[in-house]
Design a protein around this motif. Structure first.
Motif, PDB file in Angstrom:
ATOM      1  N   PRO A 195       7.983 -10.213  -4.586  1.00 52.81           N
ATOM      2  CA  PRO A 195       9.194 -10.472  -5.378  1.00 52.81           C
ATOM      3  C   PRO A 195       9.949  -9.199  -5.739  1.00 52.81           C
ATOM      4  O   PRO A 195       9.388  -8.098  -5.793  1.00 52.81           O
ATOM      5  CB  PRO A 195       8.655 -11.141  -6.645  1.00 52.81           C
ATOM      6  CG  PRO A 195       7.245 -11.523  -6.335  1.00 52.81           C
ATOM      7  CD  PRO A 195       6.769 -10.548  -5.327  1.00 52.81           C
ATOM      8  N   GLY A 196      11.225  -9.383  -6.013  1.00 57.52           N
ATOM      9  CA  GLY A 196      12.043  -8.328  -6.604  1.00 57.52           C
ATOM     10  C   GLY A 196      12.282  -8.676  -8.056  1.00 57.52           C
ATOM     11  O   GLY A 196      11.339  -8.847  -8.825  1.00 57.52           O
ATOM     12  N   GLN A 197      13.575  -8.809  -8.454  1.00 58.06           N
ATOM     13  CA  GLN A 197      13.887  -9.182  -9.836  1.00 58.06           C
ATOM     14  C   GLN A 197      13.167 -10.489 -10.174  1.00 58.06           C
ATOM     15  O   GLN A 197      13.180 -11.432  -9.403  1.00 58.06           O
ATOM     16  CB  GLN A 197      15.396  -9.360 -10.002  1.00 58.06           C
ATOM     17  CG  GLN A 197      16.193  -8.119  -9.667  1.00 58.06           C
ATOM     18  CD  GLN A 197      15.776  -6.904 -10.477  1.00 58.06           C
ATOM     19  OE1 GLN A 197      15.570  -6.995 -11.683  1.00 58.06           O
ATOM     20  NE2 GLN A 197      15.637  -5.771  -9.819  1.00 58.06           N
ATOM     21  N   LEU A 257      11.812  -1.388 -16.141  1.00 58.21           N
ATOM     22  CA  LEU A 257      11.726  -2.733 -15.567  1.00 58.21           C
ATOM     23  C   LEU A 257      11.629  -2.665 -14.050  1.00 58.21           C
ATOM     24  O   LEU A 257      10.784  -3.330 -13.444  1.00 58.21           O
ATOM     25  CB  LEU A 257      12.938  -3.560 -15.985  1.00 58.21           C
ATOM     26  CG  LEU A 257      13.051  -4.952 -15.348  1.00 58.21           C
ATOM     27  CD1 LEU A 257      11.857  -5.822 -15.706  1.00 58.21           C
ATOM     28  CD2 LEU A 257      14.349  -5.624 -15.781  1.00 58.21           C
ATOM     29  N   GLN A 258      12.489  -1.847 -13.410  1.00 54.30           N
ATOM     30  CA  GLN A 258      12.473  -1.773 -11.952  1.00 54.30           C
ATOM     31  C   GLN A 258      11.144  -1.224 -11.428  1.00 54.30           C
ATOM     32  O   GLN A 258      10.583  -1.737 -10.457  1.00 54.30           O
ATOM     33  CB  GLN A 258      13.629  -0.901 -11.452  1.00 54.30           C
ATOM     34  CG  GLN A 258      15.003  -1.322 -11.921  1.00 54.30           C
ATOM     35  CD  GLN A 258      15.332  -2.762 -11.560  1.00 54.30           C
ATOM     36  OE1 GLN A 258      15.392  -3.124 -10.398  1.00 54.30           O
ATOM     37  NE2 GLN A 258      15.539  -3.585 -12.574  1.00 54.30           N
ATOM     38  N   LEU A 259      10.631  -0.186 -12.087  1.00 54.44           N
ATOM     39  CA  LEU A 259       9.351   0.381 -11.652  1.00 54.44           C
ATOM     40  C   LEU A 259       8.207  -0.596 -11.905  1.00 54.44           C
ATOM     41  O   LEU A 259       7.268  -0.696 -11.091  1.00 54.44           O
ATOM     42  CB  LEU A 259       9.096   1.709 -12.365  1.00 54.44           C
ATOM     43  CG  LEU A 259       7.849   2.487 -11.916  1.00 54.44           C
ATOM     44  CD1 LEU A 259       7.873   2.746 -10.410  1.00 54.44           C
ATOM     45  CD2 LEU A 259       7.734   3.803 -12.680  1.00 54.44           C
ATOM     46  N   ALA A 260       8.276  -1.352 -12.996  1.00 53.41           N
ATOM     47  CA  ALA A 260       7.239  -2.356 -13.271  1.00 53.41           C
ATOM     48  C   ALA A 260       7.271  -3.472 -12.234  1.00 53.41           C
ATOM     49  O   ALA A 260       6.220  -3.996 -11.834  1.00 53.41           O
ATOM     50  CB  ALA A 260       7.426  -2.927 -14.679  1.00 53.41           C
ATOM     51  N   VAL A 261       8.468  -3.872 -11.789  1.00 53.32           N
ATOM     52  CA  VAL A 261       8.594  -4.897 -10.751  1.00 53.32           C
ATOM     53  C   VAL A 261       7.911  -4.426  -9.465  1.00 53.32           C
ATOM     54  O   VAL A 261       7.151  -5.179  -8.831  1.00 53.32           O
ATOM     55  CB  VAL A 261      10.080  -5.216 -10.494  1.00 53.32           C
ATOM     56  CG1 VAL A 261      10.249  -6.016  -9.204  1.00 53.32           C
ATOM     57  CG2 VAL A 261      10.664  -5.995 -11.659  1.00 53.32           C
ATOM     58  N   ARG A 281      16.427   4.960  -6.917  1.00 51.75           N
ATOM     59  CA  ARG A 281      17.355   3.827  -6.906  1.00 51.75           C
ATOM     60  C   ARG A 281      17.827   3.514  -8.320  1.00 51.75           C
ATOM     61  O   ARG A 281      19.021   3.302  -8.572  1.00 51.75           O
ATOM     62  CB  ARG A 281      16.638   2.621  -6.288  1.00 51.75           C
ATOM     63  CG  ARG A 281      17.450   1.345  -6.101  1.00 51.75           C
ATOM     64  CD  ARG A 281      16.541   0.321  -5.441  1.00 51.75           C
ATOM     65  NE  ARG A 281      17.215  -0.921  -5.080  1.00 51.75           N
ATOM     66  CZ  ARG A 281      17.288  -2.004  -5.839  1.00 51.75           C
ATOM     67  NH1 ARG A 281      16.743  -1.971  -7.052  1.00 51.75           N
ATOM     68  NH2 ARG A 281      17.894  -3.101  -5.404  1.00 51.75           N
ATOM     69  N   SER A 282      16.885   3.474  -9.276  1.00 55.28           N
ATOM     70  CA  SER A 282      17.233   3.169 -10.660  1.00 55.28           C
ATOM     71  C   SER A 282      18.151   4.234 -11.247  1.00 55.28           C
ATOM     72  O   SER A 282      19.109   3.921 -11.966  1.00 55.28           O
ATOM     73  CB  SER A 282      15.966   3.050 -11.505  1.00 55.28           C
ATOM     74  OG  SER A 282      15.189   1.945 -11.097  1.00 55.28           O
TER      75      SER A 282
END
Length: 525
Positions: free
Chosen positions: A10-12, A70-74, A123-124
């Motif tokens: 998954p992504g978001q 959030l992005q790194l946790a995803v 990216r973030s």
């Protein structure tokens, strides 16, 4: 190539607080430690605590306060969940959804775990520095073609069809004002529109400048040969060793994700098992897109290191080979785990990303789940949690949020004293023998028994309750009350799980309901 098992990353929506709580395995610990180390390289705090503590901030909280984390946790959740899934299955193909492509390429060997985390961090940073602050995403209950027509009607070049998830779920991204117009147009067409908890308008032209900055930042990261097959929903096919994967990831920021097309092509190649590495609702999208496949996920509500459990959903496809023990038949679960299972159940059935289904979201006002749909979902909830006749209680269908519903389920399962209703309905003075267990009755007697049951519960003279009277227009029985009555009808006629069928609550008259009962339960004829 022939395909049997596909791993979905998954992504978001892939982040869940405490996803790895209770999993002390070395392979998961290594991913968490690597993510924390790379976060420190960028002057940021680690993210392992977000995935190991169940009281961590929600995705919605992180969208507002720390989208970098959030992005790194995803990413960390996807890679760790892949390692968990690999304990039980061996993938033939790996597929990443949206930002999940970075995780997919990482587990396939194109990038080291550390470099995969660096890609996410670069990216973030590019998004935070160069993405306009006003922009978002909305999920439409429409096919991609119709969603594209709405985008065209708005005529804003920054607006785009961002993701094609399922036959009737398309995501549109762009400026807030344009997204709101699309949502209103969809509502005018009778289609559900749900604003997503996305920090940026991914896969839209609004990210062009950020994409360029991202590309410049990652020139020094080394690409390695792939060790596993990877199918890209952005590229629309299998990736090769000579594919410039960093260029693909840059292009992905402004290019649509064709997830449904990817699932269907892999199914045509022979895929029969789709394993979701995490719990973001991708399994439900797969079941809506292709028939007769086995979908599983790696994470339960807690304890993701346990043996993977099948996706809990109730879409009309064959059930997975193994089914988790319903909460109602096992130990009494905590309110938190009940809520998590409810969120996944609603996300799977409704085809929403799981992060949309928050515990405090109003089912009708925020999620557009009207009374009829709520009553239909209650049947699925009853079957999943083994509530049995407890679900006849009208309080269940009246709960405005999933948090309220979870608390009521925990209360009922725990044997707590019932909560008093504000306006209790008149009690039934005498309950006839259920048709399913007594003598075989005629179709007329089914209608007569329905009339008496409704009259007794509602306090009306029985002659008022005619078979052809419209329950809402003529008798003032609104959708919520009709759903409550359905529970009593189910118990009275011994319908059991048959009453889960949404047709029951949708019947406009008692004559129609009597016909449906006799059709579903031949013994009632």
């Amino acid at each position: 190539m022939m395909v049997d098992t596909v791993f979905l990353l998954p992504g978001q929506g892939g982040y869940t607080p405490g996803l790895f709580a209770g999993d002390d395995s070395p392979e998961v610990r290594e991913v968490l430690d690597t993510a924390d180390r790379i976060a420190a390289e960028f002057g940021r705090g680690g993210v392992s605590h977000l995935l190991t503590h169940t009281d961590g901030p929600s995705a919605a909280d992180l969208v507002r306060s720390d989208s970098f984390a959030l992005q790194l946790a995803v990413f960390t959740a996807a890679v760790g969940s892949f390692r968990i899934a690999r304990r039980r299955h061996t993938p033939d193909v790996v597929v990443g959804h949206s930002m999940g492509e970075i995780a997919a390429l990482t587990v396939a060997g194109a990038f080291s775990t550390a470099d995969g985390a660096r890609l996410v961090c670069h990216r973030s940073e590019a998004l935070l520095a160069h993405c306009p602050s006003e922009g978002g995403m909305v999920a439409l209950d429409l096919p991609t073609g119709r969603a594209a027509h709405l985008v065209g009607a708005v005529a804003d070049r920054r607006l785009a069809v961002a993701v094609s998830n399922a036959p009737r779920q398309t995501v549109v991204a762009g400026p807030d004002e344009a997204v709101a117009v699309v949502a209103r147009l969809a509502a005018a067409l009778g289609a559900q529109a749900t604003r997503l908890n996305a920090p940026f308008p991914f896969h839209s032209p609004m990210l062009a400048v950020a994409a360029e900055a991202f590309g410049e930042a990652i020139t020094g990261i080394r690409q390695h040969p792939l060790r596993a097959a990877v199918y890209s929903p952005v590229a629309g096919g299998y990736l090769q060793d000579d594919t410039d994967l960093k260029a693909l990831l840059v292009r992905q920021l402004t290019t649509p994700v064709r997830f449904m097309a990817a699932v269907r092509e892999l199914h045509a190649d022979g895929a029969q098992r789709f394993v979701e590495c995490g719990r973001a609702g991708l399994s439900g999208l797969v079941r809506r897109s292709v028939p007769e496949v086995d979908t599983t996920r790696t994470a339960e509500a807690r304890g993701a290191g346990a043996t993977p459990a099948p996706e809990t959903g109730a879409t009309p496809v064959p059930a997975p080979a193994a089914t988790p023990t319903p909460v109602g038949t096992g130990p009494v679960a905590s309110g938190v785990s009940v809520l998590d299972e409810l969120r996944e159940l609603y996300a799977s059935v409704l085809g929403y990303p799981v992060e949309v289904i928050t515990g405090d979201a109003d089912l009708e006002a925020d999620l557009g789940i009207d009374s009829l749909k709520r009553a239909e979902m209650l049947g699925k909830v009853s079957a999943h949690f083994g509530l049995g006749e407890s679900a006849v209680d009208g309080r269940f269908v009246a709960q405005p949020t999933l948090a309220d519903l979870a608390a009521l389920i925990a209360e009922v399962r725990g044997g707590a004293a019932p909560v008093a209703r504000a306006t209790p309905a008149p009690a039934v003075t005498a309950t006839p023998t259920p048709v399913g267990t007594g003598p075989v009755a005629s179709g007329v007697s089914v209608l007569d028994e329905l009339r008496e049951l409704y009259a007794s519960v509602l306090g009306y003279p029985v002659e008022v309750i005619t078979g052809d009277a419209d329950l809402e227009a003529d008798l003032g029985i609104d959708s919520l009350k009709r759903a409550e009555m359905l529970g009593k009808v189910s118990a009275h006629f011994g319908l059991g799980e048959s009453a889960v069928d949404g047709r029951f609550v949708a019947q406009p008259t008692l004559a129609d309901l009597a016909d449906l009962i006799t059709a579903v339960q031949p013994s009632a004829r």
